[in-house]
Design an enzyme around this catalytic site. Structure first.
Site, PDB file in Angstrom:
ATOM      1  N   ASP A  92       2.396 -16.002   7.936  1.00 31.98           N
ATOM      2  CA  ASP A  92       3.000 -15.941   6.601  1.00 31.98           C
ATOM      3  C   ASP A  92       3.421 -17.326   6.083  1.00 31.98           C
ATOM      4  O   ASP A  92       4.140 -17.421   5.104  1.00 31.98           O
ATOM      5  CB  ASP A  92       4.188 -14.963   6.600  1.00 31.98           C
ATOM      6  CG  ASP A  92       5.051 -15.113   7.845  1.00 31.98           C
ATOM      7  OD1 ASP A  92       4.729 -15.997   8.683  1.00 31.98           O
ATOM      8  OD2 ASP A  92       6.030 -14.372   7.995  1.00 31.98           O
ATOM      9  N   LYS A 145      -9.097  -1.164  11.471  1.00 38.04           N
ATOM     10  CA  LYS A 145      -8.446   0.007  10.878  1.00 38.04           C
ATOM     11  C   LYS A 145      -6.960  -0.047  11.229  1.00 38.04           C
ATOM     12  O   LYS A 145      -6.615  -0.702  12.208  1.00 38.04           O
ATOM     13  CB  LYS A 145      -9.096   1.284  11.389  1.00 38.04           C
ATOM     14  CG  LYS A 145      -8.680   1.669  12.820  1.00 38.04           C
ATOM     15  CD  LYS A 145      -8.949   3.127  13.104  1.00 38.04           C
ATOM     16  CE  LYS A 145      -8.083   3.614  14.225  1.00 38.04           C
ATOM     17  NZ  LYS A 145      -8.160   4.932  14.656  1.00 38.04           N
ATOM     18  N   HIS A 237     -13.467   8.027  12.049  1.00 35.21           N
ATOM     19  CA  HIS A 237     -14.492   8.312  13.054  1.00 35.21           C
ATOM     20  C   HIS A 237     -15.291   9.589  12.753  1.00 35.21           C
ATOM     21  O   HIS A 237     -16.519   9.578  12.746  1.00 35.21           O
ATOM     22  CB  HIS A 237     -13.874   8.468  14.444  1.00 35.21           C
ATOM     23  CG  HIS A 237     -12.991   7.318  14.847  1.00 35.21           C
ATOM     24  ND1 HIS A 237     -13.291   6.022  14.540  1.00 35.21           N
ATOM     25  CD2 HIS A 237     -11.831   7.275  15.530  1.00 35.21           C
ATOM     26  CE1 HIS A 237     -12.344   5.220  15.015  1.00 35.21           C
ATOM     27  NE2 HIS A 237     -11.443   5.956  15.615  1.00 35.21           N
TER      28      HIS A 237
END
Ligand SMILES: NC(=O)c1ccc[n+]([C@@H]2O[C@H](COP(=O)([O-])OP(=O)(O)OC[C@H]3O[C@@H](n4cnc5c(N)ncnc54)[C@H](OP(=O)(O)O)[C@@H]3O)[C@@H](O)[C@H]2O)c1
Length: 487
Positions: A92, A145, A237
């Site tokens: 960050d 993901k 999936h």
């Protein structure tokens, strides 16, 4: 060697995290072992810890020793460790990306950035890369993901990344797409005329897709409880497998040719709404039970568990695809945690024959079925009927299996881990095994409708004892249609 035979700077953001240590590094070792990494390819680890290069390399050596399956070849291990470079970046803090820019060599090497961190950091990384001028048109980014938890949040993540990288630079991972058998689905369907001509409503009765896990929450209760099995497993999936089973033949193997066909399937999925949710979905949550003789706690009693949670650890669905090919052919999807055994498979049930001349053997001839096993033992089986050998009994039928177990058929060939293939494809610039933005968002749109219907219906999940195949209602889901789950 990666196909374009170009050296790569493979940058892993979050190199000290679980995924990087357990999967990415061991996969890079296997690629190096197979001679698939260019000799000048480097692996650049990014984390926020004060570490010397030696300390970093020692930590990565421990990870290799812990997580590479089988014995480590010291020569390959040392070659891989020699490719490693450590860069300290607080993700960050944009100015700290300058350290990364100092080491990256965009003239000689293709740059692949693997975001092995939580998605809320993707914005910082994209901005940091742009700020340090290491986001060129050729640069690639790999996203893990979950890409959001619904349509809105996935659009937010995709917009964030799109501010710096165009779609041709983005590789969204679903590791199921890197599995050998999932790839083999394409070969099976589009290289064998017995299947290309028998793959529609004329010959197929229904399709079952099961992804059963034996494990429970594995210390991730807080994360999982916010998500649930529908978002965590079905949206990615199971829906990816469904699209590969159901899609039309692509014109070629190009990334967009395949993804265009998958997209058409997602567009044809009949929405499940409040009116149909009870008839078409079952959600469950495990209670205490036994797995392989060992007592295991229920979902609520897991570490950090909250006894009032209504999050589902099991989902079964009936999915209808509204197109010519699949008219009246339901796809039944089922996935759960703490089930009897770990098993992922696709089962294609063919239609019964219109007339039975073998009534002595079977009142009703059983359906042929094709089983595509994704794990644990990857392979393909066809269940057929055969004459029982012998004389004097007329023709008596029995079920027989044509069994192509990959580990038996390709004895000695190691089945590569999904991450090995996917990492190599990112280096090669082949997007066919990665999910395009429109696919993710259509899948979320379809899932959101179920999630909303569940929220409105206010029905709590049904309990099932750990170590079983889910709630009884899941059996009823198929029984209503005169069918039963593959066991
Ligand atoms: N693990 C899996 O098997 C798996 C499977 C599929 C998908 N995924 C996805 O992959 C991603 C990574 O998962 P993971 O399990 O590896 O997570 P993890 O173990 O928490 O690793 C994430 C890493 O990010 C680092 N990090 C966090 N904030 C940072 C910052 N501001 N600056 C620099 N580094 C920072 C953390 O560093 P610190 O150690 O300093 O906190 C940590 O090492 C997640 O999106 C996850 O959903 C993981």
């Amino acid at each position: 060697m990666n196909k374009d035979n170009q050296a790569c700077d493979f940058t892993i953001f979050g190199v000290q995290g679980d995924l990087a240590r357990r999967k990415l590094l061991p996969s890079l070792y296997q690629l190096d072992n197979a001679g698939l990494l260019h000799e000048d390819t480097r692996i650049i680890g990014v984390a926020r810890h004060e570490l010397s290069q030696d300390e970093f390399v020692a930590g990565m050596r421990d990870s290799l020793e812990t997580f590479v399956k089988g014995s480590l070849d010291p020569e390959v291990r040392d070659r891989l460790l020699g490719r490693l470079h450590y860069v300290l970046v607080n993700l960050d803090v944009p100015d700290e990306y300058k350290r990364l820019a100092d080491i990256i060599d965009q003239e000689k090497r293709q740059l692949v950035n693997y975001f092995s961190v939580a998605p809320f950091l993707f914005d910082d990384i994209c901005r940091g890369l742009a700020h340090a001028k290491i986001a060129r048109p050729e640069t690639r980014v790999v996203l893990e993901k979950p890409i959001g938890r619904n349509l809105e949040t996935s659009q937010g993540i995709n917009d964030t990344v799109a501010r710096v990288f165009c779609e041709e630079q983005v590789y969204r991972i679903d590791h199921y797409l890197g599995k050998e058998t999932v790839m083999n689905l394409l070969a099976l369907r589009f290289a064998n005329s017995i299947f290309t001509t028998n793959w529609d409503h004329n010959t197929i009765d229904h399709v079952q897709i099961t992804v059963a896990e034996e494990v429970g929450i594995e210390g991730r209760w807080g994360y999982f409880d916010q998500s649930g099995q529908l978002r965590d497993m079905v949206q990615n999936h199971l829906m990816q497998i469904l699209t590969l089973v159901a899609m039309e033949p692509p014109v070629n193997m190009d990334g967009d040719s395949i993804r265009n066909e998958k997209l058409k399937v997602l567009k044809a999925l009949r929405p499940i709404t409040l009116d149909t949710v009870e008839e078409k979905t079952v959600r469950g949550q495990y209670s205490a039970g036994f797995i392989k003789g060992k007592a295991v706690p229920g979902y609520h009693e897991e570490e950090d568990g909250n006894p009032t949670s209504c999050t589902e650890s099991f989902v079964a669905l009936r999915v209808d695809i509204d197109n010519w090919r699949w008219a009246d052919v339901p796809f039944y999807l089922r996935t759960g945690k703490r089930m009897t055994t770990k098993r992922s498979e696709v089962v294609i049930y063919f239609k019964r024959l219109p007339h039975n001349i073998f009534k002595d053997s079977y009142k009703q001839l059983p359906r042929n079925k094709l089983v595509i096993r994704l794990q644990p033992d990857e392979g393909v089986e066809i269940e057929m009927l055969n004459k029982e050998p012998g004389i004097g009994k007329g023709i008596k039928l029995q079920k027989t299996l044509l069994d192509l177990s990959f580990s038996d058929a390709f004895r000695g060939e190691r089945v590569a881990d999904a991450y090995e293939r996917l990492i190599l494809e990112t280096m090669d610039g082949n997007q066919s095994l990665f999910i395009r933005r429109d696919e993710v968002e259509l899948a979320w749109n379809w899932i959101d409708s179920i999630q909303e219907a569940w929220a409105k219906s206010n029905e709590p999940p049904r309990h099932y004892p750990a170590g079983t195949w889910g709630p009884v209602a899941s059996v009823a889901l198929l029984a209503r249609d005169g069918r039963e789950w593959e066991e």
